[in-house]
Design a protein around this motif. Structure first.
Motif, PDB file in Angstrom:
ATOM      1  N   UNK A   1     -18.471  43.873  11.023  1.00 20.46           N
ATOM      2  CA  UNK A   1     -19.853  43.601  11.424  1.00 20.46           C
ATOM      3  C   UNK A   1     -20.596  42.791  10.367  1.00 20.46           C
ATOM      4  N   UNK A   2     -20.314  43.080   9.090  1.00 20.30           N
ATOM      5  CA  UNK A   2     -21.010  42.425   7.990  1.00 20.30           C
ATOM      6  C   UNK A   2     -20.318  41.152   7.501  1.00 20.30           C
ATOM      7  N   UNK A   3     -19.234  40.764   8.171  1.00 20.47           N
ATOM      8  CA  UNK A   3     -18.523  39.545   7.778  1.00 20.47           C
ATOM      9  C   UNK A   3     -17.724  39.684   6.498  1.00 20.47           C
ATOM     10  N   UNK A   4     -17.339  40.916   6.158  1.00 21.30           N
ATOM     11  CA  UNK A   4     -16.560  41.169   4.947  1.00 21.30           C
ATOM     12  C   UNK A   4     -15.085  41.315   5.302  1.00 21.30           C
ATOM     13  N   UNK A   5     -14.255  41.305   4.291  1.00 21.84           N
ATOM     14  CA  UNK A   5     -12.813  41.442   4.467  1.00 21.84           C
ATOM     15  C   UNK A   5     -12.481  42.878   4.899  1.00 21.84           C
ATOM     16  N   UNK A   6     -11.918  43.014   6.087  1.00 17.35           N
ATOM     17  CA  UNK A   6     -11.665  44.323   6.683  1.00 17.35           C
ATOM     18  C   UNK A   6     -10.614  45.113   5.897  1.00 17.35           C
ATOM     19  N   UNK A   7      -9.485  44.481   5.575  1.00 20.65           N
ATOM     20  CA  UNK A   7      -8.441  45.212   4.854  1.00 20.65           C
ATOM     21  C   UNK A   7      -8.931  45.673   3.486  1.00 20.65           C
ATOM     22  N   UNK A   8      -9.676  44.833   2.811  1.00 24.13           N
ATOM     23  CA  UNK A   8     -10.201  45.214   1.496  1.00 24.13           C
ATOM     24  C   UNK A   8     -11.150  46.403   1.621  1.00 24.13           C
ATOM     25  N   UNK A   9     -11.979  46.404   2.650  1.00 29.65           N
ATOM     26  CA  UNK A   9     -12.921  47.510   2.858  1.00 29.65           C
ATOM     27  C   UNK A   9     -12.179  48.812   3.151  1.00 29.65           C
ATOM     28  N   UNK A  10     -11.152  48.733   3.991  1.00 21.23           N
ATOM     29  CA  UNK A  10     -10.380  49.934   4.298  1.00 21.23           C
ATOM     30  C   UNK A  10      -9.637  50.424   3.056  1.00 21.23           C
ATOM     31  N   UNK A  11      -9.087  49.512   2.274  1.00 22.62           N
ATOM     32  CA  UNK A  11      -8.387  49.895   1.054  1.00 22.62           C
ATOM     33  C   UNK A  11      -9.308  50.557   0.051  1.00 22.62           C
ATOM     34  N   UNK A  12     -10.490  49.999  -0.104  1.00 29.35           N
ATOM     35  CA  UNK A  12     -11.482  50.585  -1.015  1.00 29.35           C
ATOM     36  C   UNK A  12     -11.867  51.992  -0.542  1.00 29.35           C
ATOM     37  N   UNK A  13     -12.060  52.131   0.744  1.00 28.56           N
ATOM     38  CA  UNK A  13     -12.402  53.436   1.317  1.00 28.56           C
ATOM     39  C   UNK A  13     -11.283  54.445   1.088  1.00 28.56           C
ATOM     40  N   UNK A  14     -10.035  53.996   1.222  1.00 25.52           N
ATOM     41  CA  UNK A  14      -8.917  54.911   1.002  1.00 25.52           C
ATOM     42  C   UNK A  14      -8.884  55.378  -0.452  1.00 25.52           C
ATOM     43  N   UNK A  15      -9.091  54.451  -1.381  1.00 27.88           N
ATOM     44  CA  UNK A  15      -9.114  54.832  -2.799  1.00 27.88           C
ATOM     45  C   UNK A  15     -10.214  55.855  -3.058  1.00 27.88           C
TER      46      UNK A  15
END
Length: 191
Positions: free
Chosen positions: A82-96
């Motif tokens: 939605x915010x135009x950010x990198x999806x995989x990076x966001x999910x990876x950060x969330x997992x960490x």
């Protein structure tokens, strides 16, 4: 004083929550069902009315663990898209972050993977959970197979880093695993 009786579904929830804690602490095979019943505040006999076998309970715990990770990925990925950010990076950060905030999830994954060869029902539950994760990550990110594979490989590295407490070590070999990598040359997002 009015006494409220809980129904079987409420008790199942309490049992799964208690089992998540006790299985994370002791392992699936190493935890007696009596310890789960005690932690849930129910009789051992009632535990078996709710979950006829220990494997049934372990499957419910594994499914809950995988569903928690799935929900966190969906939320992070949806916000990023939605915010135009990198999806995989966001999910990876969330997992960490999830590994730090809810360390039981890591332990439960490790215990569930370890129990899978002995318990086909557990293996099937974990396969199903992984299938849902891979399909959702692929769909939400739009990444191709190799990118998704790298994403999950990096997630496994995060598991090792968290399990061994490598962020706390000041050693060259640990820094090799914990320092942020340079973005891959092929444009893959990574975690």
């Amino acid at each position: 004083m009015v006494r409220t009786l809980s129904n079987a579904e409420d008790r199942r929830e309490a049992v799964v929550a208690a089992a998540m804690h006790t299985f994370a602490e002791r392992g699936i095979n190493g935890t007696p069902t009596s310890a789960v019943a005690e932690a849930a505040g129910i009789s051992h006999a009632y535990l078996f009315r709710l979950y006829p076998t220990k494997v049934d309970l372990a499957v419910a715990v594994a499914e809950r663990c995988m569903a928690r990770i799935h929900a966190a990925f969906v939320e992070a990925g949806s916000h990023a898209a939605r915010d135009g950010e990198e999806v995989l990076a966001a999910m990876g950060h969330t997992y960490a972050e999830l590994l730090v905030a809810e360390p039981e999830l890591l332990l439960l994954q490790l215990h569930a993977h370890a129990a899978s060869p002995q318990h086909p029902e557990m293996r099937d539950a974990m396969r199903s959970g992984w299938q849902r994760l891979v399909e959702m990550v692929t769909t939400l990110s739009g990444a191709d197979g190799p990118e998704v594979q790298r994403f999950f490989a990096y997630g496994m590295l995060l598991n090792v880093v968290a399990a061994l407490g490598l962020e706390d070590l000041d050693a060259p070999w640990a820094h090799t695993l914990t320092d942020k990598p340079e973005p891959p040359a092929d444009g893959a997002a990574g975690c």
